[in-house]
Design an enzyme around this catalytic site. Structure first.
Site, PDB file in Angstrom:
ATOM      1  CB  SER A 122      52.715  42.863  37.947  1.00 39.98           C
ATOM      2  OG  SER A 122      51.327  42.718  38.235  1.00 39.98           O
ATOM      3  N   GLY A 145      53.192  38.510  37.148  1.00 43.60           N
ATOM      4  CA  GLY A 145      52.451  37.315  36.759  1.00 43.60           C
ATOM      5  C   GLY A 145      52.488  36.192  37.766  1.00 43.60           C
ATOM      6  CG  ASN A 153      48.881  37.536  38.657  1.00 43.24           C
ATOM      7  OD1 ASN A 153      48.331  38.216  37.799  1.00 43.24           O
ATOM      8  ND2 ASN A 153      50.050  37.878  39.179  1.00 43.24           N
ATOM      9  CG  ASP A 182      47.311  47.223  32.681  1.00 39.65           C
ATOM     10  OD1 ASP A 182      46.880  48.047  33.507  1.00 39.65           O
ATOM     11  OD2 ASP A 182      48.377  46.604  32.829  1.00 39.65           O
ATOM     12  CG  HIS A 232      49.800  46.336  36.126  1.00 40.65           C
ATOM     13  ND1 HIS A 232      49.356  45.720  34.972  1.00 40.65           N
ATOM     14  CD2 HIS A 232      50.306  45.361  36.913  1.00 40.65           C
ATOM     15  CE1 HIS A 232      49.598  44.421  35.054  1.00 40.65           C
ATOM     16  NE2 HIS A 232      50.173  44.178  36.220  1.00 40.65           N
TER      17      HIS A 232
END
Length: 200
Positions: A24, A61, A90, A174, A177
């Site tokens: 991402s 992801g 991830n 979040d 990011h």
């Protein structure tokens, strides 16, 4: 068939293709199209009259296992001259074994090198709350893989973004990011290691 004439100019080399395989952080998650660092890379190349094609095959992801599984068809389709691998974050978020992450990255680098592509590993670091020992071992994976494979490495994609006071101001809600405003710095972190790989 006659021999080539002495002094005949060689055919110009075709523009290099850069394949970016990431997660991402490279897939413009939460951003307007064209705002991510890979898009900014395309713009920089154009502004500097560097003929190159950028193929962004990043998926939000994705893990190193996922990247490893889908790399072969990407290499076959794009036939890249340079492969940028930005994966691993991830793996850490999911608590996957470091040995598996290292093994997957080595396999990806070797697959790219097998078709004569140059490789740049783009590293990531985990937050301090993961524990100092894990944090150090995880960040060391990229340097280890680079040494074992002879590939180039950018140790930390988010240098100057995630490791500064008030770092939260650089991130989306979040807290994972980066905002669009941070992506120019991400490009600056990648560029010094990437630019030499574009030279024929």
């Amino acid at each position: 068939m006659g021999l080539p004439m002495a002094g005949m100019a060689a055919a110009p080399a075709s523009p290099p293709t850069i394949l970016v395989v990431g997660d991402s952080l490279s897939a413009e998650y939460g951003l307007a199209r064209g705002a991510g660092w890979v898009s900014l890379l395309e713009k920089r190349l154009a502004e500097r009259d560097i003929a190159a094609t950028v193929v962004n095959a990043s998926i939000s992801g994705d893990t190193t296992a996922g990247g490893r599984a889908r790399l072969a068809p990407l290499l076959a389709k794009s036939r890249p001259d340079v492969v940028v691998i930005e994966l691993g974050g991830n793996d850490a978020l999911r608590g996957l074994p470091l040995a598996g992450t290292e093994d997957n990255l080595i396999a990806m680098v070797k697959a790219a090198q097998a078709i004569k592509a140059k490789v740049l590993l783009v590293g990531i670091q985990v937050p301090p709350n993961y524990g100092g020992d894990y944090m150090q071992k995880f960040s060391g994976v990229y340097e280890t893989v680079a040494k074992k494979t002879g590939s180039a490495v950018t140790p930390f994609l988010l240098r100057g973004i995630a490791d500064v006071p008030d770092a939260e101001a650089n991130f989306q809600p979040d807290r994972i990011h980066p905002l669009a405003s941070a992506h120019p710095r991400m490009l600056e972190n990648v560029w010094p290691a990437l630019a030499p790989l574009l030279k024929r």
